[in-house]
Design a protein around this motif. Structure first.
Motif, PDB file in Angstrom:
ATOM      1  N   PRO A  91       0.923  -0.769  -0.177  1.00  0.00           N
ATOM      2  CA  PRO A  91       0.540   0.176  -0.001  1.00  0.00           C
ATOM      3  C   PRO A  91       0.790   1.326   0.067  1.00  0.00           C
ATOM      4  CG  PRO A  91       0.333  -1.304   2.251  1.00  0.00           C
ATOM      5  CD  PRO A  91       0.968  -1.163   1.220  1.00  0.00           C
ATOM      6  N   VAL A  92       0.725   2.109  -0.508  1.00  0.00           N
ATOM      7  CA  VAL A  92       0.888   3.506  -0.426  1.00  0.00           C
ATOM      8  C   VAL A  92      -0.440   4.721   0.075  1.00  0.00           C
ATOM      9  CG1 VAL A  92       2.008   5.479  -1.713  1.00  0.00           C
ATOM     10  CG2 VAL A  92       2.188   3.164  -2.343  1.00  0.00           C
ATOM     11  N   VAL A  93       0.470   5.151   1.343  1.00  0.00           N
ATOM     12  CA  VAL A  93       0.114   6.180   1.821  1.00  0.00           C
ATOM     13  C   VAL A  93      -0.091   7.638   1.904  1.00  0.00           C
ATOM     14  CG1 VAL A  93      -0.976   6.899   4.385  1.00  0.00           C
ATOM     15  CG2 VAL A  93      -0.662   4.915   3.483  1.00  0.00           C
ATOM     16  N   ALA A  94      -1.010   8.560   1.041  1.00  0.00           N
ATOM     17  CA  ALA A  94      -0.501  10.230   1.411  1.00  0.00           C
ATOM     18  C   ALA A  94      -0.976  10.990   2.136  1.00  0.00           C
ATOM     19  CB  ALA A  94      -0.690   9.855  -0.417  1.00  0.00           C
ATOM     20  N   LEU A  95      -0.311  11.674   2.630  1.00  0.00           N
ATOM     21  CA  LEU A  95      -1.373  12.264   3.862  1.00  0.00           C
ATOM     22  C   LEU A  95      -0.808  13.612   3.348  1.00  0.00           C
ATOM     23  CD1 LEU A  95      -2.154  13.076   6.719  1.00  0.00           C
ATOM     24  CD2 LEU A  95       0.675  12.445   7.658  1.00  0.00           C
ATOM     25  N   ARG A  96      -1.657  14.558   3.454  1.00  0.00           N
ATOM     26  CA  ARG A  96      -1.536  16.250   3.001  1.00  0.00           C
ATOM     27  C   ARG A  96      -2.479  17.017   4.040  1.00  0.00           C
ATOM     28  NH1 ARG A  96      -4.037  16.765  -1.195  1.00  0.00           N
ATOM     29  NH2 ARG A  96      -6.086  17.092  -0.359  1.00  0.00           N
ATOM     30  N   VAL A  97      -2.064  17.801   4.982  1.00  0.00           N
ATOM     31  CA  VAL A  97      -1.956  18.839   6.757  1.00  0.00           C
ATOM     32  C   VAL A  97      -1.583  19.849   5.632  1.00  0.00           C
ATOM     33  CG1 VAL A  97      -1.585  18.714   8.851  1.00  0.00           C
ATOM     34  CG2 VAL A  97      -0.950  16.470   7.883  1.00  0.00           C
ATOM     35  N   THR A  98      -2.754  20.911   6.252  1.00  0.00           N
ATOM     36  CA  THR A  98      -2.614  22.294   5.780  1.00  0.00           C
ATOM     37  C   THR A  98      -2.735  22.985   7.819  1.00  0.00           C
ATOM     38  OG1 THR A  98      -3.338  22.343   3.518  1.00  0.00           O
ATOM     39  CG2 THR A  98      -2.989  24.363   4.593  1.00  0.00           C
ATOM     40  N   TRP A  99      -1.901  23.595   8.091  1.00  0.00           N
ATOM     41  CA  TRP A  99      -1.925  23.896   9.255  1.00  0.00           C
ATOM     42  C   TRP A  99      -2.134  25.392   9.593  1.00  0.00           C
ATOM     43  CZ3 TRP A  99      -0.430  20.059  12.697  1.00  0.00           C
ATOM     44  CH2 TRP A  99      -0.162  18.603  11.878  1.00  0.00           C
ATOM     45  N   ALA A 100      -3.508  25.274  11.010  1.00  0.00           N
ATOM     46  CA  ALA A 100      -4.240  26.307  11.342  1.00  0.00           C
ATOM     47  C   ALA A 100      -3.473  27.803  11.082  1.00  0.00           C
ATOM     48  CB  ALA A 100      -5.178  26.111  11.562  1.00  0.00           C
ATOM     49  N   ASP A 101      -2.379  27.422  11.799  1.00  0.00           N
ATOM     50  CA  ASP A 101      -1.508  29.192  11.932  1.00  0.00           C
ATOM     51  C   ASP A 101      -0.291  28.707  10.830  1.00  0.00           C
ATOM     52  OD1 ASP A 101      -0.564  26.796  13.206  1.00  0.00           O
ATOM     53  OD2 ASP A 101       0.089  28.400  15.203  1.00  0.00           O
ATOM     54  N   GLN A 102       0.566  29.731  10.461  1.00  0.00           N
ATOM     55  CA  GLN A 102       1.354  29.637   9.368  1.00  0.00           C
ATOM     56  C   GLN A 102       2.913  30.516  10.231  1.00  0.00           C
ATOM     57  OE1 GLN A 102       1.160  27.860   6.565  1.00  0.00           O
ATOM     58  NE2 GLN A 102      -0.947  27.467   7.182  1.00  0.00           N
ATOM     59  N   ALA A 103       2.853  30.246  11.532  1.00  0.00           N
ATOM     60  CA  ALA A 103       3.740  30.442  11.802  1.00  0.00           C
ATOM     61  C   ALA A 103       5.391  29.776  11.746  1.00  0.00           C
ATOM     62  CB  ALA A 103       4.037  30.599  13.657  1.00  0.00           C
ATOM     63  N   ALA A 104       6.201  30.268  11.857  1.00  0.00           N
ATOM     64  CA  ALA A 104       7.222  28.832  11.412  1.00  0.00           C
ATOM     65  C   ALA A 104       7.622  28.237  12.687  1.00  0.00           C
ATOM     66  CB  ALA A 104       8.785  30.122  11.188  1.00  0.00           C
ATOM     67  N   GLY A 105       7.666  27.391  12.223  1.00  0.00           N
ATOM     68  CA  GLY A 105       8.104  26.067  13.228  1.00  0.00           C
ATOM     69  C   GLY A 105       8.659  24.624  12.638  1.00  0.00           C
ATOM     70  N   HIS A 106       8.961  23.989  13.369  1.00  0.00           N
ATOM     71  CA  HIS A 106       8.742  22.479  13.440  1.00  0.00           C
ATOM     72  C   HIS A 106       6.906  22.044  13.529  1.00  0.00           C
ATOM     73  CE1 HIS A 106      10.837  18.842  11.611  1.00  0.00           C
ATOM     74  NE2 HIS A 106      10.620  17.951  11.896  1.00  0.00           N
ATOM     75  N   ARG A 107       6.566  20.874  12.513  1.00  0.00           N
ATOM     76  CA  ARG A 107       5.397  20.312  13.059  1.00  0.00           C
ATOM     77  C   ARG A 107       5.394  18.729  11.876  1.00  0.00           C
ATOM     78  NH1 ARG A 107       1.713  24.731  12.968  1.00  0.00           N
ATOM     79  NH2 ARG A 107       3.361  26.067  13.235  1.00  0.00           N
ATOM     80  N   PHE A 108       4.846  17.795  13.085  1.00  0.00           N
ATOM     81  CA  PHE A 108       5.075  16.257  13.058  1.00  0.00           C
ATOM     82  C   PHE A 108       3.587  15.997  12.755  1.00  0.00           C
ATOM     83  CE2 PHE A 108       4.913  16.312  17.155  1.00  0.00           C
ATOM     84  CZ  PHE A 108       4.284  15.344  17.570  1.00  0.00           C
ATOM     85  N   ALA A 109       3.626  14.554  12.556  1.00  0.00           N
ATOM     86  CA  ALA A 109       2.353  14.260  12.035  1.00  0.00           C
ATOM     87  C   ALA A 109       2.346  12.650  12.284  1.00  0.00           C
ATOM     88  CB  ALA A 109       1.145  14.422  11.238  1.00  0.00           C
ATOM     89  N   LYS A 110       2.046  12.074  13.322  1.00  0.00           N
ATOM     90  CA  LYS A 110       2.338  10.758  13.684  1.00  0.00           C
ATOM     91  C   LYS A 110       0.605   9.493  13.087  1.00  0.00           C
ATOM     92  CE  LYS A 110       3.851   7.422  17.417  1.00  0.00           C
ATOM     93  NZ  LYS A 110       4.061   6.778  18.998  1.00  0.00           N
TER      94      LYS A 110
END
Length: 137
Positions: A91-110
């Motif tokens: 399988p191939v899983v494609a994830l797209r996350v658009t954050w609510a605030d565009q502040a600079a910083g490192h983000r993750f999704a588990k």
């Protein structure tokens, strides 16, 4: 030279004949060989589809989330969960996350993925902005 040349020639011919008969028996096919079956590729639509459950933990508040181009309802309370269709053996899983605030910083999704008949799989997507990535478990 000792012995008759005619006798030596007959002995050599008998040895060659015995060797030829033995090799003939070894190389002779005893049963007809059936042709190998031709393996045909199944069309992509006919491949097995499994329903997998997922749990997605985000490091911040998201405006939009989509898994395999299917929109996910974003809520403030706890991780996002649902069911996902998995097609094929790899399988191939494609994830797209658009954050609510565009502040600079490192983000993750588990992402935790539970496919029936397989062990639980986990992957962490990380980015310095919006996440748009694929995972091949």
């Amino acid at each position: 030279m000792r012995g008759s040349p005619l006798l030596r020639t007959l002995i050599v011919l008998a040895a060659l004949l015995a060797t030829g008969l033995a090799l003939g028996k070894l190389t002779k096919s005893h049963a007809p060989v059936a042709p190998l079956p031709v393996k045909t590729e199944e069309p992509p639509a006919a491949k097995a589809t499994k329903k997998a459950t997922y749990e997605l933990v985000l490091s911040g508040v998201a405006k939009e989330v989509a898994i395999n181009d299917q929109p996910v309802v974003v809520s403030e309370a706890g991780p996002l969960a649902g069911r996902l269709e998995i097609t094929g053996e790899q399988p191939v899983v494609a994830l797209r996350v658009t954050w609510a605030d565009q502040a600079a910083g490192h983000r993750f999704a588990k992402l935790r993925l539970e496919i029936p008949g397989k062990p639980t799989l986990e992957h962490v997507f990380d980015s310095s902005g919006d996440i748009d990535d694929i995972w091949e478990p």
